[in-house]
Structures are given as C-alpha cells and as structure tokens.
Design an enzyme around this catalytic site. Structure first.
Site, PDB file in Angstrom:
ATOM      1  N   ASP A  35      -6.777  -4.742  15.028  1.00  0.00           N
ATOM      2  CA  ASP A  35      -6.650  -3.313  14.733  1.00  0.00           C
ATOM      3  C   ASP A  35      -6.296  -3.180  13.258  1.00  0.00           C
ATOM      4  O   ASP A  35      -5.200  -2.777  12.888  1.00  0.00           O
ATOM      5  CB  ASP A  35      -5.562  -2.723  15.636  1.00  0.00           C
ATOM      6  CG  ASP A  35      -5.402  -1.220  15.472  1.00  0.00           C
ATOM      7  OD1 ASP A  35      -6.178  -0.616  14.705  1.00  0.00           O
ATOM      8  OD2 ASP A  35      -4.493  -0.661  16.100  1.00  0.00           O
ATOM      9  N   SER A  36      -7.242  -3.571  12.422  1.00  0.00           N
ATOM     10  CA  SER A  36      -6.966  -3.726  10.994  1.00  0.00           C
ATOM     11  C   SER A  36      -7.442  -2.522  10.191  1.00  0.00           C
ATOM     12  O   SER A  36      -8.185  -1.670  10.677  1.00  0.00           O
ATOM     13  CB  SER A  36      -7.673  -4.974  10.468  1.00  0.00           C
ATOM     14  OG  SER A  36      -9.076  -4.822  10.571  1.00  0.00           O
ATOM     15  N   THR A  37      -7.020  -2.500   8.928  1.00  0.00           N
ATOM     16  CA  THR A  37      -7.588  -1.546   7.987  1.00  0.00           C
ATOM     17  C   THR A  37      -8.977  -2.037   7.574  1.00  0.00           C
ATOM     18  O   THR A  37      -9.464  -3.054   8.062  1.00  0.00           O
ATOM     19  CB  THR A  37      -6.690  -1.422   6.741  1.00  0.00           C
ATOM     20  OG1 THR A  37      -6.523  -2.732   6.177  1.00  0.00           O
ATOM     21  CG2 THR A  37      -5.333  -0.855   7.100  1.00  0.00           C
ATOM     22  N   ASP A  38      -9.611  -1.342   6.658  1.00  0.00           N
ATOM     23  CA  ASP A  38     -10.927  -1.739   6.166  1.00  0.00           C
ATOM     24  C   ASP A  38     -10.820  -3.031   5.358  1.00  0.00           C
ATOM     25  O   ASP A  38      -9.723  -3.436   4.967  1.00  0.00           O
ATOM     26  CB  ASP A  38     -11.514  -0.617   5.293  1.00  0.00           C
ATOM     27  CG  ASP A  38     -11.743   0.660   6.099  1.00  0.00           C
ATOM     28  OD1 ASP A  38     -11.793   0.560   7.339  1.00  0.00           O
ATOM     29  OD2 ASP A  38     -11.852   1.736   5.494  1.00  0.00           O
ATOM     30  N   GLN A  64       0.831  -1.198   0.000  1.00  0.00           N
ATOM     31  CA  GLN A  64       0.000   0.000   0.000  1.00  0.00           C
ATOM     32  C   GLN A  64       0.872   1.257   0.000  1.00  0.00           C
ATOM     33  O   GLN A  64       2.078   1.190   0.246  1.00  0.00           O
ATOM     34  CB  GLN A  64      -0.891  -0.001   1.246  1.00  0.00           C
ATOM     35  CG  GLN A  64      -0.098  -0.065   2.542  1.00  0.00           C
ATOM     36  CD  GLN A  64      -0.861  -0.649   3.708  1.00  0.00           C
ATOM     37  OE1 GLN A  64      -2.089  -0.726   3.695  1.00  0.00           O
ATOM     38  NE2 GLN A  64      -0.148  -1.067   4.749  1.00  0.00           N
TER      39      GLN A  64
END
Length: 283
Positions: A161-164, A36
């Site tokens: 605690d992740s991204t979308d 990313q």
C-alpha cells in the site's frame, strides 16, 4: 498550476494535463517529516478530511473505501486461511482496518517508513486509522526494503500500500524488492500491490508489470474506480507463485465481510479481473 492548496482549492494535476480540484477548508496538520510533507485538511465537500503527502492525494474520508476494500478483500478472499498479513506503507491504517475484518487473521505487521503519517492519521482520521490499536497489529516504523530482506515463508498475504514510485516509495518498485516479497510468502501466499492509474500513468504501469512478471509466475491485474485518484480508475497487481485469480473464494467468510463494506461484494469481486482492451494492450 502546481499541486497543493491555492486560492481556496486543493489541486492535483497529472502529467497529462488534467486532474482534480477540491474546495479546501481548515488545515488541521501540516509538517515536514524526514521523508515528505504530511498534511491533513478539512474540505468544504462531501469528501470530509483529506490526507496528502508532498501535495499528492493519498486518501479522503469520503471515498477511501474504494481503495482500501479493493486492496484488502480481493486477495484475502482468495486465500483459504490468511492468518499472517504484512502491509507495507499504508500508514493511514485503512488497509489494516479492512484486513482485520477477516476472522482468520492472527497477526498483522504494518511496516511504514514515516511515523508522522501514522501519528497524524490516528489524531485526525480516526475512522480510517481505527484498526491500528488492535492487539493483533504490530506497527514497525522502518524501511520495508530492509525489513523484507531476511523474511522467508512468513506471510500468507503481503499488501503493498505504497505511494507512487518517487520519494520514499521509489525503492518499492524494483526487481530485488519484489523478489524479497515473493520469498517472504508462505506456500499459497498472495501479494497485491497498488499499481497506479492505467489511464493517467500508463508508462509507469507498463514498467511495473514488466518487473513483476520477471519475479512472479502468476501476475494478474484487477481494477476499480477511485473518485479522487488521478484518472479516477486504478489498478492493482495480484501476484503469486501458485494461486491463480478467482481459483478460490472464501464463501465461509463472505457473509461477515460483505455486510461491513460499501463497495465490495462477490459479484463486484468476480468482475474486477475483466480488463478493457487498452489495458490488455498496455500489459
């Protein structure tokens, strides 16, 4: 208008057609990792520095406590003796920082797929990442989907605690993954996962809880406000095989925790599981 910095402002627009704008300052870090685009930039605002991934808001110095205190202390204070904690994602370090405030904690594993996020936050967001150098913390730069597969009865608390559910975070929203997380929990263990904005991302929230309810016999929702996240209102899933929400509160640890927090306190904790009608209907 696309997300990202344009004409001196960082913009993030939700699929529903509304969003946020922040007056941007100097770009401090901007690189494409294997997974990313990672950026940290100054703002001409009270929010201070901002971390974005693929032009989506992750955290700001000014309001990060709204998220990190909620994901950490709600489950930690409902466990009688949390010694081993797994944080999945969370490369900025804010969740780890809050977990380490609990004197019972002996070992924290941070499993983050993108080492560039950790490195950028250590350099440019030290007030958030400060716990990552604690000797109780083990940092693993690897895919949590693979890491969790063979873990049995190892953790008291697992925090996702992740991204979308897109890009590198997509595989963290599956029945198989949640089942492996459940198996990694010790007796009396609790998993909490960030579960999007029930106002701005209603359909994603609904799908996630359908999956979670298949895997965990106890699955509840709690919410709080986060000023810079889409919709300003966020939800977390509280899941366990045996621990019901609000069935226990660690009174002995509370005085040490509350004095370090900007948003978290016992009254606020007890109110988090009260849900508005539209969210009850969604779930």
């Amino acid at each position: 208008m696309k997300n990202g910095i344009e004409n001196g402002y960082y913009h993030e627009i939700t699929p529903n057609g509304f969003g946020i704008a922040i007056k941007a300052g100097k770009m401090l870090f901007s690189k494409q990792s294997e997974f990313q685009k990672v950026e940290v930039f100054e703002t001409d605002s009270t929010l201070g520095r901002v971390l974005t991934l693929d032009d989506l808001m992750m955290t700001t110095e000014g309001d990060e406590f709204h998220y990190h205190e909620m994901i950490a202390h709600i489950p930690m204070m409902q466990h009688k003796n949390p010694e081993t904690v797994l944080v999945i994602g969370g490369g900025d370090g804010g969740t780890v920082r809050e977990v380490l405030k609990h004197k019972t904690v002996k070992h924290v594993v941070l499993c983050e797929i993108d080492g560039m996020v950790i490195d950028a936050c250590k350099e440019f967001l030290p007030t958030i990442s400060c716990g990552l150098d604690d000797p109780r913390v083990e940092i693993l730069v690897q895919d949590a989907i693979e890491y969790i597969k063979d873990k049995k009865n190892q953790f008291d608390i697992v925090l996702i605690d992740s991204t979308d559910p897109m890009g590198p975070g997509e595989g963290l929203f599956t029945d198989e993954f949640y089942t492996n997380v459940k198996n990694s929990l010790k007796e009396g263990g609790i998993m909490v996962a960030q579960s999007e904005s029930p106002f701005a991302q209603a359909e994603s929230v609904r799908k996630m809880y359908v999956q979670l309810n298949k895997v965990f016999p106890i699955c509840a929702t709690y919410t709080s406000n986060i000023p810079t996240y889409p919709g300003g209102y966020w939800a977390w899933a509280f899941c366990s095989q045996s621990v019901k929400p609000l069935s226990y509160f660690a009174e002995d640890r509370y005085p040490d925790i509350v004095k370090t927090c900007k948003i978290y306190n016992k009254d606020y904790h007890m109110a988090r599981f009260a849900l508005p009608n539209y969210l009850k209907e969604l779930l």
